[in-house]
Each structure stands twice: as structure tokens, then as C-alpha cells.
Design an enzyme around this catalytic site. Structure first.
Site, PDB file in Angstrom:
ATOM      1  N   GLY A   7       0.940  -1.035  -0.158  1.00  0.00           N
ATOM      2  CA  GLY A   7       0.062   0.023  -0.081  1.00  0.00           C
ATOM      3  C   GLY A   7       0.889   1.342   0.127  1.00  0.00           C
ATOM      4  CG  MET A   8       0.471   6.046  -0.182  1.00  0.00           C
ATOM      5  SD  MET A   8      -0.723   7.372  -0.696  1.00  0.00           S
ATOM      6  CE  MET A   8      -1.709   7.544   0.735  1.00  0.00           C
ATOM      7  CB  ALA A  55      -6.683  -0.699   6.244  1.00  0.00           C
ATOM      8  CG  ASP A  97      -8.415  12.009  10.031  1.00  0.00           C
ATOM      9  OD1 ASP A  97      -8.345  10.889   9.608  1.00  0.00           O
ATOM     10  OD2 ASP A  97      -8.620  13.022   9.544  1.00  0.00           O
ATOM     11  CE1 TYR A 120     -10.260   3.654   6.517  1.00  0.00           C
ATOM     12  CE2 TYR A 120     -10.357   5.884   7.393  1.00  0.00           C
ATOM     13  CZ  TYR A 120      -9.970   4.587   6.906  1.00  0.00           C
ATOM     14  OH  TYR A 120      -8.407   4.625   7.002  1.00  0.00           O
ATOM     15  CE  LYS A 124      -7.822   2.444  10.270  1.00  0.00           C
ATOM     16  NZ  LYS A 124      -6.872   1.176   9.738  1.00  0.00           N
ATOM     17  CD1 TRP A 145      -7.270  14.426   6.045  1.00  0.00           C
ATOM     18  CD2 TRP A 145      -6.658  16.425   5.097  1.00  0.00           C
ATOM     19  NE1 TRP A 145      -8.311  15.311   6.456  1.00  0.00           N
ATOM     20  CE2 TRP A 145      -8.099  16.507   5.746  1.00  0.00           C
ATOM     21  CE3 TRP A 145      -6.306  17.755   4.602  1.00  0.00           C
ATOM     22  CZ2 TRP A 145      -8.844  17.546   5.758  1.00  0.00           C
ATOM     23  CZ3 TRP A 145      -7.153  18.698   4.391  1.00  0.00           C
ATOM     24  CH2 TRP A 145      -8.228  18.691   4.850  1.00  0.00           C
TER      25      TRP A 145
HETATM   26  N1  LIG Z   1      -4.634   6.797   3.496  1.00  0.00           N
HETATM   27  C1  LIG Z   1      -4.929   7.852   4.369  1.00  0.00           C
HETATM   28  O1  LIG Z   1      -5.295   9.170   4.241  1.00  0.00           O
HETATM   29  C2  LIG Z   1      -5.115   7.598   5.709  1.00  0.00           C
HETATM   30  C3  LIG Z   1      -5.589   8.217   6.793  1.00  0.00           C
HETATM   31  C4  LIG Z   1      -5.658   7.761   7.981  1.00  0.00           C
HETATM   32  C5  LIG Z   1      -5.313   6.683   8.180  1.00  0.00           C
HETATM   33  N2  LIG Z   1      -4.799   5.554   7.185  1.00  0.00           N
HETATM   34  C6  LIG Z   1      -4.549   4.321   7.494  1.00  0.00           C
HETATM   35  O2  LIG Z   1      -2.932   4.016   7.609  1.00  0.00           O
HETATM   36  C7  LIG Z   1      -2.657   2.970   6.844  1.00  0.00           C
HETATM   37  C8  LIG Z   1      -2.255   2.728   5.501  1.00  0.00           C
HETATM   38  O3  LIG Z   1      -2.916   3.284   4.565  1.00  0.00           O
HETATM   39  P1  LIG Z   1      -2.588   3.411   3.293  1.00  0.00           P
HETATM   40  O4  LIG Z   1      -3.015   4.806   2.733  1.00  0.00           O
HETATM   41  O5  LIG Z   1      -1.244   2.841   3.028  1.00  0.00           O
HETATM   42  O6  LIG Z   1      -3.544   2.480   2.799  1.00  0.00           O
HETATM   43  P2  LIG Z   1      -3.521   1.597   1.100  1.00  0.00           P
HETATM   44  O7  LIG Z   1      -2.670   2.190   0.105  1.00  0.00           O
HETATM   45  O8  LIG Z   1      -4.945   1.296   0.614  1.00  0.00           O
HETATM   46  O9  LIG Z   1      -2.828   0.268   1.666  1.00  0.00           O
HETATM   47  C9  LIG Z   1      -3.759  -0.847   2.337  1.00  0.00           C
HETATM   48  C10 LIG Z   1      -3.113  -2.095   1.753  1.00  0.00           C
HETATM   49  O10 LIG Z   1      -3.973  -3.029   2.576  1.00  0.00           O
HETATM   50  C11 LIG Z   1      -4.404  -4.165   1.545  1.00  0.00           C
HETATM   51  N3  LIG Z   1      -5.386  -4.672   2.094  1.00  0.00           N
HETATM   52  C12 LIG Z   1      -6.817  -4.639   1.874  1.00  0.00           C
HETATM   53  N4  LIG Z   1      -7.358  -5.563   2.699  1.00  0.00           N
HETATM   54  C13 LIG Z   1      -6.733  -6.402   3.009  1.00  0.00           C
HETATM   55  C14 LIG Z   1      -6.803  -7.495   3.488  1.00  0.00           C
HETATM   56  N5  LIG Z   1      -7.941  -8.274   3.890  1.00  0.00           N
HETATM   57  N6  LIG Z   1      -5.486  -8.422   4.017  1.00  0.00           N
HETATM   58  C15 LIG Z   1      -4.488  -7.648   3.977  1.00  0.00           C
HETATM   59  N7  LIG Z   1      -4.179  -6.639   3.310  1.00  0.00           N
HETATM   60  C16 LIG Z   1      -5.438  -5.856   2.751  1.00  0.00           C
HETATM   61  C17 LIG Z   1      -4.384  -3.185   0.377  1.00  0.00           C
HETATM   62  O11 LIG Z   1      -4.580  -4.251  -0.780  1.00  0.00           O
HETATM   63  P3  LIG Z   1      -5.464  -3.800  -2.069  1.00  0.00           P
HETATM   64  O12 LIG Z   1      -4.865  -2.335  -2.551  1.00  0.00           O
HETATM   65  O13 LIG Z   1      -5.098  -4.923  -2.833  1.00  0.00           O
HETATM   66  O14 LIG Z   1      -6.916  -3.698  -1.634  1.00  0.00           O
HETATM   67  C18 LIG Z   1      -3.327  -2.184   0.359  1.00  0.00           C
HETATM   68  O15 LIG Z   1      -2.417  -3.105  -0.183  1.00  0.00           O
HETATM   69  C19 LIG Z   1      -4.402   2.234   6.989  1.00  0.00           C
HETATM   70  O16 LIG Z   1      -4.614   1.502   8.324  1.00  0.00           O
HETATM   71  C20 LIG Z   1      -5.272   3.270   6.962  1.00  0.00           C
HETATM   72  O17 LIG Z   1      -6.663   3.028   7.520  1.00  0.00           O
HETATM   73  C21 LIG Z   1      -4.441   6.138   5.921  1.00  0.00           C
END
Ligand SMILES: NC(=O)c1ccc[n+]([C@@H]2O[C@H](COP(=O)([O-])OP(=O)(O)OC[C@H]3O[C@@H](n4cnc5c(N)ncnc54)[C@H](OP(=O)(O)O)[C@@H]3O)[C@@H](O)[C@H]2O)c1
Length: 279
Positions: A7-8, A55, A97, A120, A124, A145
Site C-alpha cells: 500500500g501507499m 486496511a 482521524d 470507515y 477503524k 490526509w
Molecule cells: N490514506 C490515508 O489518508 C489514511 C489516513 C488515515 C489513516 N490511514 C491508515 O493508514 C494505513 C495505511 O493506509 P494506506 O494509505 O497505505 O492504504 P492503502 O494504500 O489502501 O494500503 C492498504 C493495503 O492493505 C491491503 N489490504 C486490503 N484488504 C486487505 C486484507 N483483507 N488483508 C491484507 N491486506 C489488505 C490493500 O490491498 P489492495 O490495494 O489490494 O486492496 C493495500 O495494499 C491504514 O491503516 C489506513 O486506514 C490512511
């Protein structure tokens, strides 16, 4: 061991860990809803820390798939925390957040009452509770964000649209703290190295609305376009978002010894990087 490594945030956390000299097991295919698979992978990796990034992050998609969101973000986080505990490891688990309602303009502290407005956010929050129950050696890190390499994000979208000449219309009634994954990743590594335990808020410093953020992106990208204002009601997304999403990061600052850089500084450094090569 890192879950959701593709993921990102994973794109920033893996190099941050490796550059600091740590051995990393990066899991990209492990489904965190399958407890036995999670246990097996964790026992095999024998980690000191499990960094749980996996996630279901489609905030609007969660509204129509709340069961799935709960399974992945709630139960899944509990599975990873329990497996870590079973392997003698601590867990750092990411949260959001969006566990807060954000209905008054006051930076939220870790122990402030939660009140998610969206599926969502509820999922969380369920994940946080599951992690606390399953593993006393936990660091729960709420961020907000995010943008960075390796994921679809607001900065890249606005920059591309601006360089294509616009038009751009962006919401101006939600305030938060844009956060570059690279700055966050450094803080997460420090939390693990220092053995942080508890709940923490981690964002770049300062705050803005999405509209102010878009205006700064356009300016730094050298795009001379007008960015008009939209209200959340006009945008009518399926999930409700908090209007004031700023997190108080002072507890994290005690761990790190300093705050993360201001969001304007982070954005300038992100945009100064060469664009990734498209394959
Ligand atoms: N992005 C934001 O703005 C933000 C803000 C606050 C908190 N967060 C939290 O920060 C963390 C990282 O976020 P991110 O932005 O890196 O999200 P992301 O790019 O969507 O990465 C999440 C990864 O989890 C994988 N995933 C989904 N379902 C899964 C499952 N059942 N088992 C294992 N892996 C699974 C996704 O795979 P697929 O892509 O193949 O589904 C993706 O590779 C998360 O906990 C997120 O809730 C993010």
C-alpha cells in the site's frame, strides 16, 4: 513484519525500516481476515514488531460494504495483534482521524471521546479496540490526509488536473493536516525503536482546508489555474467526513523529541521529487 506492505504507506515504511538497518518481512498477499494464515506468517517471520498497515481504505466504499470494512479493519487488526502477541511481538497499528466526529474546532487529543461519522471510521475504531484487547504491547497511531508515492492520492490528482489546465473545484469546509507518508514513516520507525506503547497522533504540523491544500499544490506545481470552492454538501460523497480533523500531536512529540515538519514544507519536498516513471 509489515502487513499491507504494497500500500501507499508501505511504500514509505519499508525503505525507512531497511535504511535504519532493520530486517523486514514485507507481506503483500496475506489476508488479515484469515487468523490461521496470520498466525502462521507471524510465527515464521519471528518479528520483534509487527507494523500493521493493511486496511480497507476506500472511505466511500465502506458505506456500502460496512461488513467487509469491519471484517478487515476491525477483526483483521485484532487477528494481527493476537498473532503478534502469540509470537512475543509488539504491534504498531495504524488508525485514523475519522474515529472522531470533528464537530468543534479543537485539536483532538488521544483520550478525547471518539464518535465516528462514517462506516470507515467505525471500522477503524473497532480495530483500535481489538488491538488493545489482544496485545498489551501495542502502539496505535492515528494519522490523517496521507499522500505519497505508490498510492492514488489528492496531491497527484490535483497536480495532474492543474497541469492539464483545470478546472478545479475543491471542498473548503473540512480542515485537517495533510501528511506525507515519508515523514510519517520516519516517525513510525522511531516509535518502534523507542518501544512506544499506547495511542498516538501523528501528522505533519499545521492545518488547512482541502481547498487551501489544492491552492498550494497548484502554486508549487507552477500551474496558473483558478481553484473554486465547494461545500461538502455540494460534493455529496457517500461518507460523511469531520469538518475539523486536526489531531494534537504533543504525545508523539515527546517520543520523537520534536514535531513532524509543517505540511507546507513536506508538500514542497514531495513535489520537488522526480515524478515516478510510468511503466
Ligand atoms: N490514506 C490515508 O489518508 C489514511 C489516513 C488515515 C489513516 N490511514 C491508515 O493508514 C494505513 C495505511 O493506509 P494506506 O494509505 O497505505 O492504504 P492503502 O494504500 O489502501 O494500503 C492498504 C493495503 O492493505 C491491503 N489490504 C486490503 N484488504 C486487505 C486484507 N483483507 N488483508 C491484507 N491486506 C489488505 C490493500 O490491498 P489492495 O490495494 O489490494 O486492496 C493495500 O495494499 C491504514 O491503516 C489506513 O486506514 C490512511
Amino acid at each position: 513484519m509489515v502487513t499491507g506492505a504494497a500500500g501507499m504507506l508501505g511504500h514509505a515504511v519499508l525503505p525507512a525500516l531497511r535504511n535504519a538497518g532493520h530486517q523486514v518481512t514485507a507481506l503483500t498477499d496475506l489476508d488479515v481476515t484469515r487468523l490461521e494464515d496470520v498466525r502462521t506468517a507471524t510465527l515464521k517471520a519471528r518479528p520483534d514488531w509487527v507494523c500493521h498497515l493493511a486496511a480497507y481504505t476506500d472511505v466511500d466504499g465502506c458505506e456500502s460494504r460496512e461488513d467487509h470494512a469491519m471484517k478487515v479493519n476491525g477483526e483483521g487488526a485484532g487477528n494481527v495483534a493476537a498473532a503478534a502477541a502469540g509470537a512475543g511481538a509488539a504491534i504498531l497499528s495504524m488508525s485514523s482521524d475519522y474515529v472522531f466526529a470533528g464537530d468543534d474546532p479543537k485539536p483532538r487529543r488521544e483520550n478525547d471521546p471518539t464518535g465516528p461519522l462514517s462506516a470507515y471510521g467505525r471500522s477503524k475504531l473497532a480495530g483500535e479496540q481489538a488491538v488493545r484487547a489482544a496485545n498489551p504491547r501495542h502502539a496505535i497511531v492515528r494519522t490523517a490526509w496521507l499522500y505519497g508515492q505508490g498510492g492514488k492520492n489528492f496531491v497527484d490528482t490535483i497536480r495532474a488536473r492543474a497541469l492539464a489546465g483545470g478546472p478545479l473545484a475543491v471542498v473548503d469546509d473540512q480542515r485537517g493536516s495533510p501528511t506525507w507518508t515519508q515523514d510519517l514513516a520516519g516517525a513510525l520507525v522511531q516509535c518502534m525503536v523507542k518501544g512506544a506503547v499506547g495511542t498516538f497522533h501523528a501528522t505533519n504540523e499545521g492545518s488547512c482546508t482541502w481547498h487551501e491544500f489544492a491552492v498550494e499544490i497548484c502554486a508549487l506545481a507552477g500551474a496558473n489555474v483558478t481553484v473554486s470552492c465547494l461545500s461538502s454538501a455540494e460534493l455529496a460523497r457517500p461518507a460523511r467526513r469531520p469538518s475539523y480533523s486536526v489531531l494534537d500531536t504533543s504525545r508523539l512529540q515527546q517520543v520523537l523529541g520534536h514535531p513532524l515538519p509543517h505540511w507546507r514544507d513536506a508538500l514542497a519536498r514531495y513535489l520537488a521529487q522526480p515524478a515516478p516513471v510510468k511503466r
